[in-house]
Design a protein around this motif. Structure first.
Motif, short mmCIF file in Angstrom:
data_model
loop_
_atom_site.label_atom_id
_atom_site.label_comp_id
_atom_site.label_asym_id
_atom_site.label_seq_id
_atom_site.Cartn_x
_atom_site.Cartn_y
_atom_site.Cartn_z
N PHE A 119 36.79 39.30 35.18
CA PHE A 119 37.05 40.01 36.44
C PHE A 119 36.29 39.36 37.59
CE2 PHE A 119 35.80 43.19 39.57
CZ PHE A 119 37.03 43.71 39.94
N ASP A 120 35.04 39.01 37.37
CA ASP A 120 34.24 38.37 38.42
C ASP A 120 34.86 37.04 38.85
OD1 ASP A 120 32.46 40.48 38.30
OD2 ASP A 120 30.99 39.42 37.06
N ALA A 122 38.08 36.26 38.61
CA ALA A 122 39.32 36.56 39.34
C ALA A 122 39.00 36.94 40.79
CB ALA A 122 40.06 37.70 38.65
N ARG A 123 37.96 37.72 40.96
CA ARG A 123 37.52 38.10 42.31
C ARG A 123 37.09 36.86 43.10
NH1 ARG A 123 32.88 41.86 44.31
NH2 ARG A 123 33.99 43.62 45.24
N HIS A 126 40.12 34.82 44.25
CA HIS A 126 40.74 35.42 45.44
C HIS A 126 39.91 35.11 46.68
CE1 HIS A 126 41.70 38.64 48.36
NE2 HIS A 126 42.93 38.51 47.88
N LEU A 141 49.61 38.80 43.86
CA LEU A 141 48.91 38.72 42.59
C LEU A 141 49.92 38.67 41.44
CD1 LEU A 141 46.08 41.39 43.08
CD2 LEU A 141 46.03 38.94 43.64
N LEU A 154 42.12 43.64 39.59
CA LEU A 154 41.79 43.01 40.87
C LEU A 154 42.51 43.71 42.00
CD1 LEU A 154 40.42 40.70 42.44
CD2 LEU A 154 42.43 39.29 41.93
N ASP A 157 40.57 46.75 43.07
CA ASP A 157 39.36 46.34 43.77
C ASP A 157 39.68 45.89 45.20
OD1 ASP A 157 36.46 45.29 43.79
OD2 ASP A 157 37.62 43.48 44.19
N ARG A 216 37.45 47.66 35.34
CA ARG A 216 37.50 46.20 35.39
C ARG A 216 38.15 45.62 34.13
NH1 ARG A 216 31.20 45.49 36.60
NH2 ARG A 216 31.25 47.36 35.27
#
Length: 300
Positions: A119-120, A122-123, A126, A141, A154, A157, A216
């Motif tokens: 997840f981190d 993917a963030r 972006h 996405l 994502l 978020d 997440r």
């Protein structure tokens, strides 16, 4: 159902699912995925350019593309296998059909890097697109299987942080690592590819210190603030069918517009068989048309 799809279902049931049921280590799963991907057809003019900064952000195209929107795609592989290169053929075809660039991060994999590492990353991917000049509303996405769930996580978020993307495309997304969907049991015998008995073991490798219901990991439990349009494609006998159905319900309850396509007899992420299956090309055409409609300036 085409003859090719009927043949593929037999091959998956006789060879692929038994292999997935007995593969022992993540390294073996990765090697199997890489070998499988080498046999997938690639579209003409496929270009896969990895970035220099880790996690490497691959730019994937297969012909002319516009500069009005971009697709950020998160690959599948149960968070333990897969790379942008294993999905390059499918993503190149999606780029060719949509005439949009596809960017795919080589995010960190479990169990070496358990959640929330994927997840981190993917963030961060972006954020890299934003730093490169893309506006939030120019980003579409996308993701398949675990990557589909990651893309939906994502999405939640980004909406909460005021970075609402143009929309999202998901192929057979894994959205509930708490494994509460009925189809995990009712479709366990019917699914031609995924062995339901291995799901709990996979979750244990992936989640690290996070509970399986953490948004997440499991976007089914995330909060969505005015989500953009979403397309979900899933096969009707997948064990993850209810992950898609319930995800669509959650997004609609949050005010989102969702197109849920349930394809008869289609195996998990059948779109990756583009070049072999007519159903794969048909699904990618629909996904590309949906993405084109989401792009800024497109007629609705």
């Amino acid at each position: 159902m085409s003859l090719r799809l009927a043949a593929l279902r037999l091959v998956l049931r006789w060879f692929a699912r038994p292999r997935l049921a007995r593969v022992v280590t993540p390294d073996a799963a990765r090697a199997d995925f890489d070998r499988f991907a080498r046999h997938l057809p690639a579209p003409p003019f496929l270009l896969d350019l990895p970035g220099r900064q880790a996690p490497h952000l691959h730019r994937i195209t297969a012909g002319p593309v516009g500069d009005h929107a971009v697709i950020l795609w998160l690959h599948g592989g149960a968070y333990v296998a897969g790379r942008p290169v294993t999905h390059a053929g499918m993503l190149g075809r999606l780029s060719r059909l949509s005439r949009l660039e596809v960017y795919a991060p080589d995010y960190r994999l479990a169990p070496e890097h358990p959640a929330p590492a994927a997840f981190d990353d993917a963030r961060a991917a972006h954020a890299r697109l934003m730093a490169g000049g893309w506006a939030p509303g120019q980003v579409i996405l996308g993701g398949d299987s675990a990557g589909g769930g990651l893309a939906l996580a994502l999405l939640a978020d980004l909406c909460v942080r005021g970075l609402r993307p143009a929309g999202l495309v998901a192929f057979s997304p894994w959205t509930d690592l708490a494994m509460t969907g009925d189809s995990l049991r009712t479709h366990a015998a019917a699914d031609p590819l995924l062995p339901a008995a291995r799901m709990e073991e996979a979750v244990a490798m992936i989640r690290g210190d996070l509970p399986p219901g953490d948004p997440r990991l499991s976007p089914l439990y995330a909060r969505y603030d005015a989500p953009p349009p979403v397309l979900i494609q899933v096969g009707d006998d997948e064990i993850l069918l209810d992950d898609s159905r319930r995800m669509a319900d959650v997004l609609r309850a949050a005010g989102g517009e969702v197109r849920l396509e349930v394809w008869p007899c289609a195996p998990h992420v059948w779109q990756i068989f583009d070049g072999w299956l007519p159903e794969a090309r048909a699904a990618l055409r629909q996904a590309a048309a949906f993405a084109r409609q989401l792009a800024p300036g497109a007629s609705r």
